[in-house]
Structure formats: structure tokens, C-alpha cells
Motif scaffolding. Structure first.
Motif, PDB file in Angstrom:
ATOM      1  N   VAL A 239      27.547 -63.768  45.055  1.00 13.00           N
ATOM      2  CA  VAL A 239      26.260 -63.860  45.750  1.00 13.00           C
ATOM      3  C   VAL A 239      26.286 -65.126  46.595  1.00 13.00           C
ATOM      4  N   ASN A 240      26.172 -64.976  47.896  1.00  7.90           N
ATOM      5  CA  ASN A 240      26.317 -66.115  48.807  1.00  7.90           C
ATOM      6  C   ASN A 240      25.306 -66.045  49.943  1.00  7.90           C
ATOM      7  N   GLY A 241      24.620 -67.170  50.169  1.00  8.60           N
ATOM      8  CA  GLY A 241      23.755 -67.294  51.330  1.00  8.60           C
ATOM      9  C   GLY A 241      22.454 -66.524  51.268  1.00  8.60           C
ATOM     10  N   ILE A 242      22.017 -66.157  50.061  1.00  6.01           N
ATOM     11  CA  ILE A 242      20.765 -65.406  49.979  1.00  6.01           C
ATOM     12  C   ILE A 242      19.597 -66.347  49.720  1.00  6.01           C
ATOM     13  N   ALA A 243      18.407 -65.883  50.047  1.00  2.74           N
ATOM     14  CA  ALA A 243      17.169 -66.549  49.668  1.00  2.74           C
ATOM     15  C   ALA A 243      16.419 -65.546  48.808  1.00  2.74           C
ATOM     16  N   LEU A 244      16.377 -65.793  47.523  1.00  2.00           N
ATOM     17  CA  LEU A 244      15.851 -64.845  46.544  1.00  2.00           C
ATOM     18  C   LEU A 244      14.367 -65.084  46.301  1.00  2.00           C
ATOM     19  N   PRO A 245      13.503 -64.175  46.731  1.00  2.00           N
ATOM     20  CA  PRO A 245      12.070 -64.376  46.516  1.00  2.00           C
ATOM     21  C   PRO A 245      11.678 -64.149  45.058  1.00  2.00           C
ATOM     22  N   VAL A 246      10.871 -65.032  44.537  1.00  2.00           N
ATOM     23  CA  VAL A 246      10.229 -64.857  43.230  1.00  2.00           C
ATOM     24  C   VAL A 246       8.745 -65.100  43.509  1.00  2.00           C
ATOM     25  N   ASP A 247       8.068 -64.063  43.968  1.00  2.00           N
ATOM     26  CA  ASP A 247       6.769 -64.259  44.620  1.00  2.00           C
ATOM     27  C   ASP A 247       5.694 -63.282  44.194  1.00  2.00           C
TER      28      ASP A 247
END
Length: 253
Positions: A239-247
Motif C-alpha cells: 500500500v503506497n501513496g494512499i490517503a485513507l479516510p476515516v470519516d
């Protein structure tokens, strides 16, 4: 599969760990087995909430004070961190926010917010990432924001910094993914912390926010723990370069 999420024997640096989201990250990482180096501007050398949380889980906690708006203190923190332990995981979480109309923003205030939220994270990633690259493994996680994608209201410096965090995450991932260092970001939604106190204290604004969150509530720092452990562990090795939302579903609304 649980071994993929095991952080036993690893050391994680968490900036902004004294309270809020950073405290939540540190607690989750310690629960997964990591020792913690907690760095904050107001960090107490002993007896802090993060130290109590981490040591209660049987892990070591080293607390360092550093004003991340000052480049010389960031440089000093790097050397102090290196003197404590080999760093396997870095959570660039420290942040600040200043709410005022753009026409009232001074150049210095704008620059200070960017130094804390973006510049210090780059320096720490560059220096500690260099060590990770030499070993061929490491995890770097930035705290992005819903305002990495939106403009927000009365927070031009914060928004600019968080757009920068999203881009920097991708830029570093592009360089380092093939060398064993994963760089990603977590995108917290509206979390009940000091940074959102003003919004929660405004009945109209709070109501409008809650109406858009499918989960129907403000998030808690503990809600980010699963994502933090995932991105810090072997479970995210591809997993590379992601922005994982926890929203709570905000971005999907």
C-alpha cells in the motif's frame, strides 16, 4: 493473519502525541506491540497521558519536547530520537490551526502553520526516512484532513498545509515505494479533539456537520486506531501513496 498486524519489537515515533488524535495513534500502536517515542511542543518528560497509556500496555514510552514550528528544534528532535532507538515507524501527526479571515492573516501566522503542519513533517520524513531506506524497510504515515480536498471556512493556512500533506505523501511514495518504505496518510473526519472544539461549541455548525456524516456522530481518536495499525504494519506492505479516510462516511456523502 493476525501476525501481519503485530508490531512487537518495533519503535514508532508519533508527533503531536500528547493528546487527541496523536494520543489515539500512540495507544493503538502500543496495543499492537510497538514502543513509542512521543514528540509534542508541550510534552511532559514524565507522567503524561501518553506515557500512562503506553506503559499500561507493557510498552516503553519516551517523551520528547519540541516546538515543531522552529526548524532548529525539529533538527534537535531528530538527533534525540536517533539517540533513543532505531525508528521503524513514523507518524507525522503534529498540527496546529488558526481560524481567521484570510484578509486578517499575517505572513508569519500563515508560515507558522505551514511549518508545523507540513514543513516539520517533511524534515522528519526526510531524516528518519533516510535511515529506513538504508535498512530497506519502514513505515511513514501523515495525518491529512478532509481539508486536503476541500477549502474549509476561515482556515486558509491549515487548508493549504493539508493539501500539501496529501501531495507530499504521494511524492515520497513515488520515490520510496520500490525501496521498502511505505508512505501513506490517514484522513480523519470530524474528530472530537481540541482542534474541533470551536465547531462543536457552535450549535448551528455542529448540527450541519452531523447531518452530513452518515455514521451520525463525531469521531473519537480511538476510531483511527485500526487504520493506524494497518498502515504501520506488514499488512500494508503493498500500500503506497494512499490517503485513507476515516470519516464516518463524510466523503462518500
Amino acid at each position: 493473519m493476525t501476525h501481519l498486524f503485530d508490531l512487537t519489537g518495533l519503535t514508532a515515533v508519533v508527533t503531536g502525541a500528547r493528546r487527541g488524535i496523536g494520543l489515539g495513534y500512540a495507544t493503538a500502536l502500543a496495543e499492537a506491540g510497538a514502543d513509542i517515542i512521543a514528540v509534542s511542543a508541550g510534552q511532559e518528560p514524565s507522567g503524561s497521558a501518553v506515557e500512562r497509556a503506553v506503559t499500561a500496555l507493557g510498552r516503553r514510552c519516551t517523551c520528547l519536547r519540541a516546538d515543531l514550528s522552529r526548524p532548529e528544534e525539529v533538527a534537535r528532535a531528530v538527533e534525540e530520537i536517533r539517540g533513543v532507538a532505531r525508528v521503524d515507524i513514523l507518524f507525522n501527526n503534529a498540527g496546529t490551526i488558526s481560524r481567521r479571515p484570510a484578509v486578517d492573516y499575517s505572513d508569519e501566522e500563515f508560515a507558522r502553520v505551514l511549518r508545523v503542519n507540513l514543513g516539520s513533517g517533511f524534515t522528519l520524513a526526510r531524516e528518519l526516512g533516510r535511515d529506513m531506506l538504508e535498512r530497506g524497510w519502514g513505515k511513514i504515515v501523515f495525518t491529512a484532513s478532509l481539508l486536503s480536498y476541500q477549502g474549509g471556512v476561515l482556515v486558509p493556512a491549515y487548508t493549504a498545509s493539508k493539501h500539501g500533506v496529501a501531495g507530499l505523501t504521494q511524492a515520497l511514495a513515488n520515490e520510496w515505494a520500490g525501496r521498502g518504505v511505505n508512505v501513506n496518510a490517514i484522513v480523519p473526519g470530524y474528530i472530537a479533539t481540541d482542534n474541533t472544539q470551536a465547531l462543536r461549541d457552535d450549535p448551528a455548525r455542529s448540527a450541519s456537520i452531523l447531518e452530513r456524516i452518515p455514521a451520525g456522530r463525531w469521531g473519537e481518536p480511538s476510531d483511527l486506531g485500526g487504520a493506524a495499525v494497518f498502515l504501520a504494519s506488514h499488512a500494508s506492505d503493498y500500500v503506497n501513496g494512499i490517503a485513507l479516510p476515516v470519516d464516518g462516511g463524510w466523503l462518500g456523502r
